[in-house]
Scaffold this active site. Structure first.
Site, mmCIF file in Angstrom:
data_model
loop_
_atom_site.group_PDB
_atom_site.id
_atom_site.type_symbol
_atom_site.label_atom_id
_atom_site.label_comp_id
_atom_site.label_asym_id
_atom_site.label_seq_id
_atom_site.Cartn_x
_atom_site.Cartn_y
_atom_site.Cartn_z
ATOM 1 N N ASP A 1 39.418 53.055 44.747
ATOM 2 C CA ASP A 1 38.221 53.088 45.178
ATOM 3 C C ASP A 1 38.557 53.481 46.523
ATOM 4 O O ASP A 1 37.370 53.725 47.094
ATOM 5 C CB ASP A 1 37.151 52.556 44.951
ATOM 6 C CG ASP A 1 37.464 50.927 45.824
ATOM 7 O OD1 ASP A 1 38.309 50.154 45.814
ATOM 8 O OD2 ASP A 1 36.151 50.735 46.297
ATOM 9 N N ASP B 1 44.201 48.882 41.590
ATOM 10 C CA ASP B 1 43.119 47.771 42.631
ATOM 11 C C ASP B 1 42.044 46.293 42.809
ATOM 12 O O ASP B 1 41.942 46.875 41.665
ATOM 13 C CB ASP B 1 42.327 48.747 43.764
ATOM 14 C CG ASP B 1 42.399 49.055 45.014
ATOM 15 O OD1 ASP B 1 42.642 47.843 45.623
ATOM 16 O OD2 ASP B 1 40.865 48.733 45.608
ATOM 17 N N ASP C 1 43.694 53.384 49.057
ATOM 18 C CA ASP C 1 44.225 53.526 47.642
ATOM 19 C C ASP C 1 44.242 55.518 47.162
ATOM 20 O O ASP C 1 45.437 55.060 46.061
ATOM 21 C CB ASP C 1 42.964 53.600 46.829
ATOM 22 C CG ASP C 1 42.831 52.278 46.581
ATOM 23 O OD1 ASP C 1 43.646 51.320 46.638
ATOM 24 O OD2 ASP C 1 41.308 51.816 46.342
#
Length: 758
Positions: free
Chosen positions: A504, A305, A508
């Site tokens: 995080d 990410d 996600d």
């Protein structure tokens, strides 16, 4: 189970010893009975373990132990049976010891969890349970106490020991207003703090919850060990059967079975993998499920990410653009003074940037705010507006100068805060979610650890994502992704091999759950991400993930090495026994030696990735060095502004700027670089190692000194001989060059210091 293993070992050892004494004294019948009892005690335990394994639908490797002890009893080889029983029980005891040692670091987290806190109340200080603490309560943390809850430091300073959470061995100092995480230890005088979270939402409580889940997970034995066991058990029984049929001697078959017990598979593999969990925990990488170790060791594709993972996840001031009639400092000072009245994250970042630069802020008056758009008010005798271009433009004239800069800011992935002063568009504050200092190093280390392909998945715009991806050199950028599309991408990638995903945020969580190995940024990420992941980074350091990958790869290699070596030695011993050269008692002792050898080899995992505290740069020193850079950044900014405007300034203003420049070079910049070269670099070089590891950095110092001397000489000539256009043109080029190398050099040093503090 642990106590029963120790008890079996103690009973079998005592009975074997007493039986030996009685046999020596001529009481052979009593000795045989005692040895039979010793065998029966261990045999009963092995039967129970085998039955429980069958209920769990696992392969019972203890079946060979059952056959060897039972065979010795059936053949009335009571002494051999007692020796085999003792060797088997002691091997299981050794396994239990190694496993307990491997779990020690994680168990320590649970054992030291605070239960109470000292809260200020109307009647004085009271010790209350953590569950009673609410956000806003004032807490006293005495010397040596564990910080019980997340909160803000109210005292002027605090020195804390963060080793349990970050691995940093030296105390770290925090100033008033800093946020403190629960679980760290007060290493100096008592201090006060303001609770900002409930106990169940605190950092340490979250980590303890994850550790408990990790300890409850299935031992990482089955997949790796049982694959080999499927072949090893039939091989052992086959060799024993052939020896018996070929010679008619059942004792030979017993000797073959004995040297196959206990199989190194049930010892070396779990010890190596539990040790890997321990080592990873010491590096701040919590492995929640043991099976993730084997998966992580085979990962070739890594998905990241962007926001909060590769980048800091928070806006920071990255640049200031000012109209010709105002300085950059004034634009920032007025904007920050106004933004004090807003709770928006970007407003707080602007205020923080002004404090870092030592600017004196004023309390604004007549402030009005349009949420999400901006603020307007008066700062002293000046009217100020700050916010989006549309918001600010509606309150002032619309000059042409910001248009191109606004477009450039968007292309670079930055946000822009426009600032109007007294009805005139006067400045532009560039805000960026900057790449984390440890991200480039993490990328290099992960590739060196064997990760072949790195992909960035993000919901951000394509232009922003491409800018970050190009900067970091990822193999592919996939922008404007939804949680569902991230999950689908991960699922498709798994067809080509093991996949790891790092994130995080709550968005996600589906992708983390879909990956073979999901990694959550647990130090500051969302709880949903940590719950969905198999690994959690307990420290806010992305480069620790590379340490985890290396440990898992090496641990798996050591586990396989131990298993194959143990099986090879056992097969060799079985063949020797089959030919009649190794009786059961000697075989039992030899097999114990093999077990000890493979376990000691497996315990080598505990020494992986060990670094001495002396080989790291203390966090306090890193903060001091970075603070020196922050103090010098305004000087570098002013050098750039002088280069931009020098041709348009009147001669008196140029003379004043040149006098300032000489003072800044002599009193600030060059002494700083000289001090770094003499005092900081020798220490850093000793940490890095090698003959001359900072040669390129010292070359940058020499270039800074060379440019500084040229700038000083040219400035002196301009002051004494007059300001010709040619001389001003040359000075402009020198100033641009000096500013560029100083910024690059500062970034290099800050990344180097940060990496050395890992």
């Amino acid at each position: 189970m642990c106590r029963s293993i120790y008890l079996q070992t103690g009973i079998s050892a005592a009975l074997l010893l007493v039986g030996g004494v009685l046999r020596h004294l001529g009481h052979a019948d009593i000795a045989d009975r005692l040895w039979l009892l010793a065998s029966a005690v261990v045999l009963t335990g092995a039967l129970i373990d085998t039955f429980m394994a069958i209920l769990r639908r696992e392969i019972g490797l203890d079946v060979i132990a059952l056959l060897s002890i039972g065979g010795a009893i059936a053949l009335q080889e009571y002494f051999a049976g007692a020796v085999i029983a003792l060797m088997y029980a002691s091997g299981r005891t050794l396994e239990q010891y190694a496993e307990n040692r491997a779990r020690r670091e994680m168990s320590a987290l649970l054992g030291r969890a605070p239960r109470t806190a000292n809260r200020y109340e109307a009647t004085g200080l009271a010790q209350v349970s953590l569950e009673a603490i609410q956000p806003g309560d004032r807490i006293l943390v005495r010397a040596g106490d564990i910080v019980p809850i997340d909160g803000q430091l109210l005292s002027d300073v605090a020195a804390v020991d963060e080793s349990a959470l970050t691995g940093e061995s030296l105390p770290v100092s925090y100033a008033k207003g800093s946020m403190l995480a629960s679980g760290i230890i007060n290493a100096a005088d008592a201090f006060d703090m303001l609770a900002t979270r409930k106990a169940e939402d605190s950092t340490y409580s979250h980590i303890v919850h994850l550790v408990e889940k990790a300890q409850q997970s299935k031992a990482p034995v089955a997949r790796l060990a049982d694959r080999y066991a499927v072949l090893f058990i039939p091989l052992s029984l086959g060799i024993a059967g052939i020896a018996w049929l070929a010679t008619g001697d059942a004792v030979r078959a017993l000797a073959v079975i004995v040297v196959a017990t206990p199989c190194p598979l049930i010892l070396a593999v779990p010890v190596a993998l539990f040790c890997a969990m321990s080592r990873c925990a010491q590096h701040g990488v919590l492995i929640k499920h043991g099976s993730a170790i084997e998966q992580m060791a085979q990962v070739k594709t890594l998905f990241f990410d962007k926001t909060g993972t590769l980048t800091g996840g928070k806006a920071r001031l990255s640049g200031i653009l000012a109209a010709p009639w105002v300085t950059q400092e004034e634009v920032l000072r007025l904007a920050a003074s106004l933004e004090q009245m807003s709770s928006h994250a970007i407003a707080q970042a602007i205020v923080a940037a002004a404090h870092e630069r030592g600017l004196e802020l004023t309390i604004p008056t007549s402030v009005t705010e349009e949420p999400g758009a901006g603020l307007a008010g008066r700062v002293g005798n000046v009217s100020v507006a700050a916010g989006t271009r549309a918001y600010v433009s509606a309150q002032c004239e619309k000059p042409a100068w910001p248009a191109d800069l606004m477009a450039q800011t968007g292309e670079e992935g930055n946000a822009a805060v426009c600032v109007a002063i007294d009805g005139k568009m006067s400045g532009l504050l560039q805000m960026a979610d900057e790449v984390r200092l440890d991200t480039p190093r993490a990328m290099r280390l992960l590739r060196a650890a064997g990760i072949g392909r790195i992909v960035m998945l993000t919901g951000d715009r394509s232009d922003v994502a491409d800018a970050i991806g190009g900067l970091l050199g990822v193999d592919k950028v996939m922008a404007q992704q939804t949680p569902a599309s991230k999950q689908e991408t991960i699922a498709l990638a798994r067809a080509d091999g093991a996949v790891m995903m790092v994130g995080d945020g709550i968005n996600d969580a589906p992708a983390l759950a879909a990956a073979n190995v999901g990694v959550a940024m647990g130090a500051r990420g969302a709880a949903a991400a940590a719950e969905s992941a198999q690994l959690v980074l307990l420290v806010d350091r992305l480069d620790r993930l590379a340490s985890g990958v290396r440990i898992c790869r090496k641990a798996r290699a050591i586990a396989i090495q131990s298993a194959i070596a143990g099986m090879g030695l056992s097969v060799g011993a079985m063949l020797i026994a089959a030919f009649g050269y190794l009786p059961p008692v000697a075989g039992a002792i030899l097999q114990e030696a093999i077990d000890v050898a493979v376990i000691l080899n497996a315990l080598r995992v505990l020494r992986l990735e060990k670094t001495s505290p002396a080989a790291r740069l203390p966090h306090d020193e890193v903060r001091r060095l970075n603070a020196e850079h922050a103090r010098l950044v305004p000087i570098i900014d002013r050098i750039r502004r002088l280069a931009d405007r020098i041709s348009a300034l009147p001669p008196p203003a140029i003379a004043q700027e040149l006098l300032w420049l000489n003072d800044a070079l002599h009193e600030e910049l060059l002494p700083h670089e000289s001090s770094d070269e003499r005092h900081v670099y020798p220490r850093v070089a000793s940490l890095i190692g090698g003959d001359d590891p900072l040669a390129s950095m010292s070359t940058a110092h020499r270039e800074i000194f060379r440019l500084g001397r040229k700038v000083e000489t040219l400035a002196r000539n301009l002051l004494s001989d007059g300001q010709s256009e040619t001389a001003l043109h040359e000075l402009r080029h020198l100033l641009y060059a000096l500013e560029a190398i100083l910024r690059l050099h500062f970034c290099q040093e800050e990344e180097m210091y940060h990496n050395l503090s890992a």
